[in-house]
Design an enzyme around this catalytic site. Structure first.
Site, PDB file in Angstrom:
ATOM      1  N   HIS A 156      43.734  44.948  48.562  1.00 41.19           N
ATOM      2  CA  HIS A 156      44.397  43.626  48.213  1.00 41.19           C
ATOM      3  C   HIS A 156      45.657  43.356  48.190  1.00 41.19           C
ATOM      4  CE1 HIS A 156      43.915  41.583  43.950  1.00 41.19           C
ATOM      5  NE2 HIS A 156      44.288  42.253  43.518  1.00 41.19           N
ATOM      6  N   ASP A 174      39.763  44.005  51.163  1.00 38.42           N
ATOM      7  CA  ASP A 174      40.004  43.856  49.199  1.00 38.42           C
ATOM      8  C   ASP A 174      38.686  44.641  48.648  1.00 38.42           C
ATOM      9  OD1 ASP A 174      40.096  43.863  46.887  1.00 38.42           O
ATOM     10  OD2 ASP A 174      41.022  42.139  46.754  1.00 38.42           O
ATOM     11  N   SER A 218      45.209  37.892  42.415  1.00 33.07           N
ATOM     12  CA  SER A 218      44.486  38.288  41.110  1.00 33.07           C
ATOM     13  C   SER A 218      44.215  38.187  39.918  1.00 33.07           C
ATOM     14  CB  SER A 218      45.166  39.858  41.587  1.00 33.07           C
ATOM     15  OG  SER A 218      45.621  41.454  41.178  1.00 33.07           O
TER      16      SER A 218
END
Length: 390
Positions: A362, A329, A164
């Site tokens: 995610h 995601d 991320s």
């Protein structure tokens, strides 16, 4: 120092854990000029290390944390119950094998886990920085991490790894210091935020700043916390980190009491779960740091200084790349990873890509998914250390 009672009640490290770990602190008095034009004349970075730096100093791996992460990536603090946020991936025999590598993870500037940030004392005023702490960018973090590497005697990283926002830092490192890392592992990330993601961040920030207890960011002076706003921000964020399938499989439309109450209190299990997550976040994270971290996400865009051409931004990179995404995601979709892969391929860079089948959304990058870990392990196992050629 933890008491005997605390130690007895704490979780013991598992056999494949890095064990008990200590937070370390580095003080910097050389001014750091930020992208915003502000200058930090003094700052501290807290970090943890796992494993041993070898004689050639070529086995160091930097772990970059995501928005709400920190330096405690693996092992257990004495007296604590919870292992580091990536303990399933870092340790002896794990994908990031501390029998081979010296692993470093630091808390980013502007965070609230010990590095200099809004909760720190401003040396000019003797009070907490609060909203006066300048916004940091991913580039600023890379600069501070490079200075930490210098102090640790690490000229070149064997790898820099992040998921991320952490993956964005790994990409920025490859752009800013191409000669200082041999491998970049970018997981569940993007070359910049989509308009939708910027919108999510703005709603989260507005929730915090419109809280009556926010006091223009000077809530420390009032002895309060903007709990409602921070809780709402985390609830919104948490929804985006999970897939619809996983939410449905965990909670469905299940009612807490088994029947409708025809009111506005918590009725569905998902409502209870989100409120719990929001409150837990309030207890461990600072609102001003949350505002800063989301702005760093919004601003990230290495291509912006290259006429919005990602290929030009990546042209001087020298690292071997591994990019990983997850099929469910939707916050940082697989298509965003493929944008980076295509740019690197167009430049004939050494790049591998894996799209991992996962229903976890995610947050998959934090989980022990066998195919995900197998791919990480295989890539990292090929990194040569001990003075051998890369």
């Amino acid at each position: 120092m933890a008491s005997d009672t605390e130690l007895n009640s704490a979780a013991a490290p598992a056999a494949d854990s890095v064990g008990y770990v200590e937070t370390q602190r580095m003080v910097f008095e050389t001014p750091l000029e930020l992208d915003s034009g502000h200058v930090l004349s003094y700052y501290e970075i807290v970090y943890e290390t796992y494993g041993t730096l070898n004689a050639a100093h070529d086995n160091a791996i930097l772990i970059c944390h995501a928005l709400s992460g920190d330096h405690h990536a693996a092992g257990i603090h004495r007296g604590a119950r919870k292992a580091g946020w990536w303990d399933n991936c870092i340790g002896p025999g794990k994908p990031i094998d501390t029998n081979r590598f010296f692993v470093v993870c630091c808390n980013n500037l502007g965070g609230c886990a010990g590095s200099t940030g809004p909760t720190s004392t401003n040396p000019q005023t003797g009070k907490r920085y609060g909203p006066d702490f300048p916004i940091c960018t991913v580039h600023d973090w890379v600069e501070s991490q490079a200075r930490l590497a210098d102090r640790l005697g690490i000229e070149t990283w064997a790898a820099i790894i992040g998921g991320s926002l952490g993956g964005m830092q790994a990409l920025q490192w490859a752009v800013d210091y191409p000669h200082r890392l041999r491998n970049a592992i970018i997981i569940a990330a993007a070359p910049n935020l989509s308009t939708q993601n910027i919108a999510f961040n703005e709603v989260a920030r507005h929730a915090i700043m419109s809280d009556a207890q926010f006091h223009d960011g000077r809530y420390y002076d009032h002895g309060v916390v903007p709990e409602r706003g921070l809780m709402l921000a985390r609830m919104l964020g948490h929804i985006t980190y999970l897939s619809d399938d996983v939410l449905h499989s965990k909670f469905g439309r299940e009612l807490r009491s088994g029947k409708l109450t025809f009111g506005y209190d918590v009725e569905f299990q998902i409502e209870s779960y989100l409120r719990y997550q929001g409150q837990a976040f309030v207890d461990r994270f600072d609102a001003n740091s949350y505002l800063l971290m989301t702005k760093a996400l919004d601003y990230f865009d290495p291509a912006i200084e290259h006429n919005d051409d990602l290929r030009d931004a990546l042209r001087e990179t020298q690292a071997r790349f591994l990019l990983m995404s997850f099929t469910s995601d939707w916050r940082f979709s697989s298509a965003r990873s493929r944008e980076m892969v295509r740019a690197l391929q167009d430049l004939d860079k050494n790049v591998s890509y894996v799209d991992v089948d996962s229903a976890q959304g995610h947050d998959s990058f934090l989980l022990e998914i066998p195919h995900y870990h197998d791919c990480l392990r295989a890539f990292i196992a090929r990194i040569q250390v001990g003075g051998q050629p890369a």
